[in-house]
Design an enzyme around this catalytic site. Structure first.
Site, PDB file in Angstrom:
ATOM      1  N   ASP A 240      12.721  10.902  11.790  1.00 23.09           N
ATOM      2  CA  ASP A 240      11.267  11.345  11.229  1.00 23.09           C
ATOM      3  C   ASP A 240      11.399  12.597  10.311  1.00 23.09           C
ATOM      4  O   ASP A 240      10.918  12.592   9.427  1.00 23.09           O
ATOM      5  CB  ASP A 240      10.512  11.407  12.509  1.00 23.09           C
TER       6      ASP A 240
ATOM      7  N   HIS B  38       8.749  10.189  18.937  1.00 21.53           N
ATOM      8  CA  HIS B  38       9.306   9.363  17.928  1.00 21.53           C
ATOM      9  C   HIS B  38       8.342   7.976  18.042  1.00 21.53           C
ATOM     10  O   HIS B  38       8.810   6.885  18.684  1.00 21.53           O
ATOM     11  CB  HIS B  38      10.660   8.905  18.121  1.00 21.53           C
TER      12      HIS B  38
END
Ligand SMILES: NC(=O)c1ccc[n+]([C@@H]2O[C@H](COP(=O)([O-])OP(=O)(O)OC[C@H]3O[C@@H](n4cnc5c(N)ncnc54)[C@H](O)[C@@H]3O)[C@@H](O)[C@H]2O)c1
Ligand SMILES: O=C(O)C[C@H](O)C(=O)O
Length: 328
Positions: free
Chosen positions: A161, A189
């Site tokens: 990410d 996440h």
């Protein structure tokens, strides 16, 4: 020459494994002077074990100077024996139309078994990265299943990410990814993650001021980063693999070898910083030095950010409640 270290990788015959193992063996993760012994785990299934043998044959055929040994097994107690590093990748990936949360019950059990095996046989200072989804909650389960190990050595992968956010910001500002400092991704996440460039700088200048567009942040940047995994599944028919392996290499590399004061994002058990309850496996900005990570402290959390952080925290708390029965 340094003494070899033992690196356990689960799901070694899977997609991510195929992008990951060769880079570990070539020294990209722990350094070009660090020999490694790979300890590879796959499920007790003939096809998976055969595929694992094939990957090991290819590793042999690379004749990597740093590959000091290798075993393949279906037994976590063998794979994790004396492991210095453990990359827990093996789990079912999501397919088109699924959310990562859909994997929760199915994958959670794997991490109670593997946490316990780490507890029983790994090096007392084993550093663990969980990649298999839902990564934060799986890392939490593994940590709680390993009461004799240092809980701070259990981490979850938010680095993909972080790297996705870096690349979006580089494209937006027309600068190189390497120019961007002080970026972070808070939380889970999952699409609720909060990629935060309020503190980011390029050549000492504020990225927020350079972009100066709250709507772009809210309506373009955050959804693009948050839904990138789904966009890749839609395009490839398979979940991200090479970029996930790359992020795992970055995460372990920086943890082991340090970040020279640069911020990176790691999913780690909260110590209570920023009002995140203790033990929640949460993405934080960290710096790494001498094999330890440290949360960047003293950042101001404005109202928009607090709202975002609360959303991702609530999701993690719900996931944690959903697996409480597995943890006795
Ligand atoms: N955190 C992240 O940023 C991120 C990014 C991409 C993928 N992922 C996740 O990583 C996981 C692996 O993805 P993939 O694309 O390599 O999947 P894959 O299906 O190609 O490979 C997974 C492998 O794990 C093995 N496996 C399953 N259970 C196991 C167990 N108990 N022990 C050992 N091995 C086991 C399977 O046999 C398979 O070979 C998925 O959960 C995926 O969602 C996470
Ligand atoms: O999105 C997925 O399911 C895979 C992975 O977590 C990703 O972010 O690419």
């Amino acid at each position: 020459m340094k003494a070899p270290v033992r690196v356990a990788v689960t799901g070694a015959a899977g997609q991510i494994g195929y992008s990951l193992l060769f880079r570990i063996a070539s020294g990209e993760m722990l350094g070009k002077d660090q020999p490694v012994i790979l300890q590879l785990l796959e499920i007790a299934n003939e096809k998976a074990q055969q595929a694992l043998q094939g990957v090991m044959m290819e590793l042999e055929d690379c004749a990597f100077p740093l590959l000091a040994g290798m075993i393949g097994t279906d037994d976590p107690n063998v794979a994790f024996k004396d492991a210095d590093y453990a990359l827990l990748v093996g789990a079912r990936p999501r397919g088109p139309g699924m959310e990562r949360a859909d994997l929760l019950q199915e994958n959670a059990k794997i991490f109670t078994v593997q946490g316990k095996a780490l507890n029983d046989v790994a090096s007392r200072n084993v550093r663990v990265l969980v990649v298999g989804n839902p990564a934060n909650t799986n890392a939490y389960i593994a940590m709680k299943s390993a009461p004799d190990l240092n809980p701070n050595n259990f981490t979850a992968m938010l680095r993909l990410d972080h790297n996705r956010a870096l690349s979006q910001l580089a494209a937006k500002t027309g600068k190189a990814v390497t120019d961007i400092e002080k970026l972070t991704v808070w939380g889970n996440h999952s699409p609720t993650m909060y990629a935060d460039y309020r503190f980011a700088t390029i050549d000492g200048q504020s990225v927020k001021d350079m972009i100066n567009n709250h709507e772009w942040n809210r309506d373009v940047f955050l959804p693009t980063v948050g839904k990138r995994g789904a966009a890749i599944i839609a395009a490839r028919g398979l979940s991200s693999a090479a970029s996930a392996a790359n992020a795992a290499i970055d995460h372990m590399h920086d943890w082991a070898l340090g970040t020279n004061g640069q911020w990176v994002t790691m999913g780690i058990p909260s110590d209570g910083s920023y009002g995140i309850p203790k033990d929640v496996m949460f993405g934080f900005p960290v710096t790494c030095e001498n094999g330890e990570y440290k949360i960047v402290q003293g950042l101001e959390i404005d109202e928009f950010s607090r709202e975002r952080i609360n959303v991702t925290l609530n999701e993690l708390e719900e996931e944690r409640a959903g697996v409480a029965h597995l943890l006795g």
